[in-house]
Design an enzyme around this catalytic site. Structure first.
Site, PDB file in Angstrom:
ATOM      1  N   HIS A  17      42.099  31.349  18.507  1.00 11.81           N
ATOM      2  CA  HIS A  17      41.073  30.324  18.282  1.00 11.81           C
ATOM      3  C   HIS A  17      40.635  30.223  16.828  1.00 11.81           C
ATOM      4  CE1 HIS A  17      40.897  30.087  22.583  1.00 11.81           C
ATOM      5  NE2 HIS A  17      39.826  29.323  22.604  1.00 11.81           N
ATOM      6  N   GLU A  74      45.156  18.646  27.345  1.00  9.12           N
ATOM      7  CA  GLU A  74      45.324  18.060  26.009  1.00  9.12           C
ATOM      8  C   GLU A  74      46.441  17.019  25.933  1.00  9.12           C
ATOM      9  OE1 GLU A  74      44.507  21.227  26.488  1.00  9.12           O
ATOM     10  OE2 GLU A  74      42.650  21.415  25.340  1.00  9.12           O
TER      11      GLU A  74
END
Lengths: 324, 318
Positions: A130, A61
């Site tokens: 998540h 990322e």
């Protein structure tokens, strides 16, 4: 002419049309290409635009956001997709220390016309790491723009504005909204960043919300209407820069407010909005402002437990009745 | 290289050193705030690198950035004014020592979070590859930066996408006060490039001609479309990590040993031996630099503070 389409289609159309319009626009991220997007937003893009403009990245990322920043600095208009907003924490330095500060710190010499798309939200039994709705964190930083639409119309129009913006924009989607349908014009349009909007008029109470909770608030308002209570719903749409005028204008008429967000209550969107209402319209307050938000626990996997921690229409209805 | 090119390089190296020596004094007088990381001892690295680049080649570096700023041609006046936080500074007094840039000169900053500019450099190189420009992004960083995740994400991506980027590790052998052996699994940093299949080379960073030659070769390789290249440039900083570093981590003898190999001294000897310049010509440059630095300090000190409205400028484009 307009058409009923899903949020997923609206977002997909915005990216597609902007890529057709401007060669400098491209998308990069995990599985955006060959796979067609983890949430199928970029399905068909790879075949149409090719690997140069639809770029599969490693699972890295900082490289996705950092690479997007660099490409933006030298004149491209990248869309960096983070598979979920939870992974934005892995790229947090690049979002808050680099993208948000580049223009200011170098005396206005650099621009970062970057869109970081990230999908968040709970309710899918994905467990604590998540399922977060950490939107407020990103809205903390001057230099970033933070957009979080709740309707297909706004999603398409705001994403186009984000892609054309010369500032870095965090564009926050909600996973359980992708199938939500709404009217979207067939022709070209944009929605300006930094404008709140009254999505439902009402006289009795002001509900301030955005993203997924707009949907939930609308359902609550329908229920309340059956009992003769007319709630006005102000959709923030952009969290930074925050447009308080429609909120204050509404509140001066209703004198009561409930703020609804999916994220945690502490230091959240509700805290900010309620403080600003007290600062900007104290003389109009007829009841303490209420906040509806997520229970302060990491979200559990178990469906019943998870649902009990998330805000629902019943919570909003109850809060509205408490302020009336 | 023409004689004048050599004299320019010599001038740049002396200018960096004198500007920084003055900066250290101004810091001690309280005229420069925040952190001040001096480049003294490492002048040959940025000077050799910049001497080898073409105008279309971008450069981006870490917080020890005064050297590059002067090498790319930012006038010493504007560097000094930035150090003093003045409105006339190259970053309008908003960046300070660690955040100098001049986009017009293809210098993309001074970046202060260790290693974070490596993925950004990869993205800049992607921009050139995407737009089919033949520029190379030269990305400089310290040995300390090679232990952080950003390094690995950026370097890996550059090879996966064959990006036109020249990675330059300035190995000055300390990450702040921690020696490379105590911080890095391998003390030969170029081995990390090896791990990503990127051609690499170790270079003597006290010899400006060696740095320039290695850079020319690397840039030619990258410009031919073969992907990234990695230079590990061996160097040493004479001063502490930043002002106020008590330097408990090294013996003064170690610093003295390196100072015997001073990059400016080495270059002076080279210029004499090759009959490129006489002692008195170089002395004349030294004097000219002294005047330049004096003028820069004067310019900076007499420059106005930024207007208070400047506080709100440039947070957003609009």
């Amino acid at each position: 002419m307009s058409k009923q389409i899903t949020m997923r289609e609206a977002i997909s159309q915005a990216i597609w049309e902007e890529m057709e319009r401007d060669e400098k626009v491209f998308i990069m991220g995990e599985e955006v290409g060959v796979w067609g997007g983890t949430y199928a937003v970029t399905k068909g893009f790879y075949d149409h635009f090719g690997p140069k403009r639809v770029r599969d990245t490693p699972i890295a990322e900082a490289a996705i956001v950092g690479g997007g920043i660099g490409a933006a600095m030298v004149g491209l208009r990248p869309i960096a997709e983070l598979m979920t907003i939870n992974f934005a924490f892995v790229a947090m330095n690049h979002i808050v220390n680099e993208a948000a500060k580049m223009r200011y710190m170098f005396g206005g010499q650099m621009s970062v016309p970057l869109v970081i798309r990230a999908v968040g939200g709970g309710g899918r039994q994905l467990g604590a790491t998540h399922s977060q709705t950490p939107d407020a964190i990103f809205a903390h930083f001057p230099g970033l723009k933070v957009v979080a639409p709740g309707t297909p119309y706004d999603a398409k129009g705001l994403l186009k504005s984000a892609i054309r913006s010369d500032d870095p924009v965090m564009f926050i989607e909600h996973a359980t909204l992708y199938q939500t349908r709404g009217e979207v014009p067939e022709g070209e349009y944009t929605v300006p960043i930094g404008k709140s909007k009254i999505q439902r008029p009402g006289r009795d109470v002001t509900i301030v919300t955005y993203s997924k909770m707009l949907d939930v608030s609308m359902k609550a308002a329908e229920q309340l209407a059956k009992e003769g209570i007319e709630a006005e719903i102000v959709d923030l749409r952009t969290l930074r820069p925050l447009d308080m005028e429609p909120v204050l204008e509404s509140f001066r008429r209703t004198n009561r407010a409930v703020i609804v967000e999916e994220g945690w209550r502490s230091y959240g969107i509700g805290s900010e909005i309620s403080a600003r209402i007290y600062e900007g319209a104290f003389d109009y307050v007829d009841a303490p402002i209420k906040r509806v938000a997520q229970t302060e626990v990491p979200l559990p996997y178990n469906r019943a437990l998870e649902q009990s921690a998330l805000p629902h229409a019943e919570d909003i209805i109850q809060a509205v009745k408490e302020v009336l | 290289m023409e004689k004048q090119d050599h004299l320019d390089l010599y001038h740049q190296m002396v200018l960096i050193r004198r500007v920084e020596e003055r900066a250290a004094e101004l810091y001690q007088q309280g005229k420069i705030g925040g952190f001040l990381h001096l480049y003294i001892g490492q002048e040959a690295v940025s000077t050799g690198l910049i001497a080898a680049r073409q105008p279309q080649d971008r450069v981006i570096t870490a917080y020890r950035d005064h050297g590059v700023a002067l090498n790319v041609g930012i006038p010493a006046d504007l560097v000094m004014a930035e150090l003093l936080g003045k409105a006339t500074g190259i970053s309008k007094g908003r960046g300070g020592s660690m955040h100098m840039a001049d986009v017009e000169k293809n210098f993309w900053g001074g970046h202060a979070i260790v290693g974070a500019h490596l993925p950004i450099a990869a993205g800049m190189a992607l921009g050139d590859q995407y737009s089919e420009n033949d520029g190379v992004t030269i990305c400089m960083f310290g040995d300390g930066a090679t232990n952080i995740g950003f390094f690995h994400e950026g370097v890996n991506l550059s090879k996966v996408w064959d990006l036109p980027v020249l990675w330059v590790c300035e190995n000055n052998q300390y990450g702040m006060g921690t020696t490379i052996e105590r911080a890095s699994a391998v003390s030969e940093i170029r081995q990390k490039a090896e791990g990503y299949g990127i051609p690499n080379e170790r270079v003597d960073g006290m010899d400006v001609m060696a740095v320039r030659a290695a850079t020319l070769k690397a840039l030619e390789y990258i410009r031919s479309g073969k992907g990234p290249y990695f230079l590990e440039i061996m160097t040493y900083r004479y001063r502490g990590h930043s002002m106020g570093d008590p330097e408990r981590y090294r013996e003064s003898g170690e610093v003295k040993k390196w100072q015997e190999n001073d990059p400016i001294g080495i270059y002076r000897v080279y210029l004499g031996k090759e009959k490129i310049a006489k002692e008195n010509q170089l002395d004349a440059i030294d004097e000219r630099v002294d005047e330049e630095v004096q003028a820069a300090v004067q310019f900076a000190e007499s420059s106005p503070e930024p207007e208070l409205e400047e506080l709100f400028a440039d947070v957003y484009a609009k």
